[in-house]
Write a protein that holds these residues in place. Structure first.
Motif, PDB file in Angstrom:
ATOM      1  N   ASP A   1       0.801  -1.213   0.000  1.00 58.00           N
ATOM      2  CA  ASP A   1       0.000   0.000   0.000  1.00 58.00           C
ATOM      3  C   ASP A   1       0.839   1.271   0.000  1.00 58.00           C
ATOM      4  O   ASP A   1       0.351   2.338  -0.365  1.00 58.00           O
ATOM      5  N   LYS A   2       2.091   1.160   0.447  1.00 66.65           N
ATOM      6  CA  LYS A   2       2.924   2.348   0.631  1.00 66.65           C
ATOM      7  C   LYS A   2       4.391   1.947   0.552  1.00 66.65           C
ATOM      8  O   LYS A   2       4.762   0.841   0.958  1.00 66.65           O
ATOM      9  N   LEU A   3       5.220   2.864   0.038  1.00 61.57           N
ATOM     10  CA  LEU A   3       6.677   2.716   0.099  1.00 61.57           C
ATOM     11  C   LEU A   3       7.207   3.755   1.074  1.00 61.57           C
ATOM     12  O   LEU A   3       6.780   4.913   1.038  1.00 61.57           O
ATOM     13  N   ILE A   4       8.143   3.336   1.915  1.00 59.22           N
ATOM     14  CA  ILE A   4       8.781   4.240   2.870  1.00 59.22           C
ATOM     15  C   ILE A   4      10.285   4.122   2.686  1.00 59.22           C
ATOM     16  O   ILE A   4      10.837   3.015   2.681  1.00 59.22           O
ATOM     17  N   CYS A   5      10.946   5.261   2.532  1.00 54.42           N
ATOM     18  CA  CYS A   5      12.404   5.282   2.429  1.00 54.42           C
ATOM     19  C   CYS A   5      12.959   6.025   3.631  1.00 54.42           C
ATOM     20  O   CYS A   5      12.576   7.168   3.903  1.00 54.42           O
ATOM     21  N   ARG A   6      13.862   5.362   4.339  1.00 57.74           N
ATOM     22  CA  ARG A   6      14.523   5.967   5.502  1.00 57.74           C
ATOM     23  C   ARG A   6      16.008   6.094   5.189  1.00 57.74           C
ATOM     24  O   ARG A   6      16.680   5.092   4.945  1.00 57.74           O
TER      25      ARG A   6
ATOM     26  N   GLN B   1      32.467  18.372   1.650  1.00 59.40           N
ATOM     27  CA  GLN B   1      32.326  18.303   0.199  1.00 59.40           C
ATOM     28  C   GLN B   1      31.495  17.110  -0.264  1.00 59.40           C
ATOM     29  O   GLN B   1      30.744  17.220  -1.217  1.00 59.40           O
ATOM     30  N   VAL B   2      31.640  15.973   0.411  1.00 62.40           N
ATOM     31  CA  VAL B   2      30.891  14.766   0.069  1.00 62.40           C
ATOM     32  C   VAL B   2      30.444  14.092   1.353  1.00 62.40           C
ATOM     33  O   VAL B   2      31.235  13.923   2.274  1.00 62.40           O
ATOM     34  N   SER B   3      29.176  13.720   1.405  1.00 61.32           N
ATOM     35  CA  SER B   3      28.646  12.948   2.526  1.00 61.32           C
ATOM     36  C   SER B   3      28.249  11.570   2.020  1.00 61.32           C
ATOM     37  O   SER B   3      27.821  11.420   0.877  1.00 61.32           O
ATOM     38  N   VAL B   4      28.401  10.570   2.880  1.00 62.36           N
ATOM     39  CA  VAL B   4      27.988   9.211   2.546  1.00 62.36           C
ATOM     40  C   VAL B   4      26.706   8.931   3.328  1.00 62.36           C
ATOM     41  O   VAL B   4      26.653   9.131   4.545  1.00 62.36           O
ATOM     42  N   VAL B   5      25.687   8.475   2.587  1.00 64.03           N
ATOM     43  CA  VAL B   5      24.362   8.284   3.176  1.00 64.03           C
ATOM     44  C   VAL B   5      23.826   6.916   2.778  1.00 64.03           C
ATOM     45  O   VAL B   5      23.927   6.522   1.618  1.00 64.03           O
ATOM     46  N   ALA B   6      23.263   6.196   3.732  1.00 68.42           N
ATOM     47  CA  ALA B   6      22.633   4.900   3.468  1.00 68.42           C
ATOM     48  C   ALA B   6      21.119   5.082   3.491  1.00 68.42           C
ATOM     49  O   ALA B   6      20.603   5.970   4.175  1.00 68.42           O
ATOM     50  N   ALA B   7      20.425   4.240   2.741  1.00 65.99           N
ATOM     51  CA  ALA B   7      18.966   4.295   2.723  1.00 65.99           C
ATOM     52  C   ALA B   7      18.396   2.890   2.627  1.00 65.99           C
ATOM     53  O   ALA B   7      18.996   2.010   1.999  1.00 65.99           O
ATOM     54  N   ASP B   8      17.266   2.706   3.246  1.00 63.37           N
ATOM     55  CA  ASP B   8      16.520   1.451   3.159  1.00 63.37           C
ATOM     56  C   ASP B   8      15.089   1.781   2.777  1.00 63.37           C
ATOM     57  O   ASP B   8      14.513   2.750   3.283  1.00 63.37           O
ATOM     58  N   VAL B   9      14.525   0.966   1.881  1.00 70.84           N
ATOM     59  CA  VAL B   9      13.159   1.167   1.419  1.00 70.84           C
ATOM     60  C   VAL B   9      12.323  -0.029   1.859  1.00 70.84           C
ATOM     61  O   VAL B   9      12.761  -1.178   1.727  1.00 70.84           O
ATOM     62  N   PHE B  10      11.155   0.276   2.387  1.00 67.90           N
ATOM     63  CA  PHE B  10      10.236  -0.747   2.878  1.00 67.90           C
ATOM     64  C   PHE B  10       8.894  -0.571   2.196  1.00 67.90           C
ATOM     65  O   PHE B  10       8.443   0.547   1.969  1.00 67.90           O
ATOM     66  N   CYS B  11       8.252  -1.674   1.886  1.00 69.92           N
ATOM     67  CA  CYS B  11       6.897  -1.668   1.352  1.00 69.92           C
ATOM     68  C   CYS B  11       5.980  -2.104   2.494  1.00 69.92           C
ATOM     69  O   CYS B  11       6.275  -3.074   3.194  1.00 69.92           O
ATOM     70  N   VAL B  12       4.907  -1.373   2.665  1.00 66.47           N
ATOM     71  CA  VAL B  12       3.980  -1.649   3.761  1.00 66.47           C
ATOM     72  C   VAL B  12       2.729  -2.323   3.215  1.00 66.47           C
ATOM     73  O   VAL B  12       2.070  -1.796   2.309  1.00 66.47           O
ATOM     74  N   SER B  13       2.424  -3.505   3.757  1.00 70.62           N
ATOM     75  CA  SER B  13       1.204  -4.237   3.424  1.00 70.62           C
ATOM     76  C   SER B  13       0.496  -4.612   4.716  1.00 70.62           C
ATOM     77  O   SER B  13       1.099  -5.268   5.577  1.00 70.62           O
TER      78      SER B  13
END
Length: 155
Positions: A99-104, A113-125
């Motif tokens: 029903d929804k995608l969430i990215c954290r 000058q440069v940042s390193v960033v991690a992300a995780d995506v979850f699908c909500v059912s």
């Protein structure tokens, strides 16, 4: 959305929220900035037929967009600098059905000058989150002079 324990973050959060509100693509996709704090950003989007691919899953481009925007916004929260995506590596772990995608997104290493960033995506059912994607991004941190010259809203 801002952190009361960090009053210096309030003007940063307000500027980022105003810039995000001007992003036409964010509005087109129907994504919402649901949470920001220093070094973190969460963006969510509700399921709509326009965002699905032929098998009924969220299109991978929607996942990529969420990662792109959330990692850039998370990086911008660290020092309040405008930021642009330099690159990211995206792993799609499973079909995004729900029903929804969430990215954290969360900053791993802030930089001038440069940042390193991690992300995780979850699908909500039915209220249950399933991990559907993970990413690691390099975000170019801009100075205010560069941002002002481009005259385009940056996170």
């Amino acid at each position: 959305m801002s952190n009361e324990a960090d009053p210096d973050f309030t003007p940063i959060a307000e500027r980022i929220q105003a810039n995000v509100a001007r992003q036409g693509f964010m509005n087109l996709v129907g994504a919402e900035l649901s949470e920001i704090s220093r070094g973190n950003c969460t963006i969510a989007v509700e399921r709509r037929p326009e965002l699905l691919q032929q098998h009924g899953f969220f299109h991978g481009g929607v996942t990529a967009f969420l990662v792109d925007n959330a990692t850039t916004i998370a990086a911008a929260t660290s020092r309040g600098q405008p930021a642009l995506t330099a690159e990211y590596k995206l792993n799609l772990l499973s079909p995004a059905v729900g029903d929804k995608l969430i990215c954290r997104a969360r900053v791993i290493k802030p930089g001038r000058q440069v940042s390193v960033v991690a992300a995780d995506v979850f699908c909500v059912s039915d209220g249950v989150e399933k991990h559907t994607a993970t990413a690691l991004a390099s975000i170019a941190m801009l100075n205010e002079d560069v941002s002002a010259r481009t005259k385009s809203p940056a996170a």
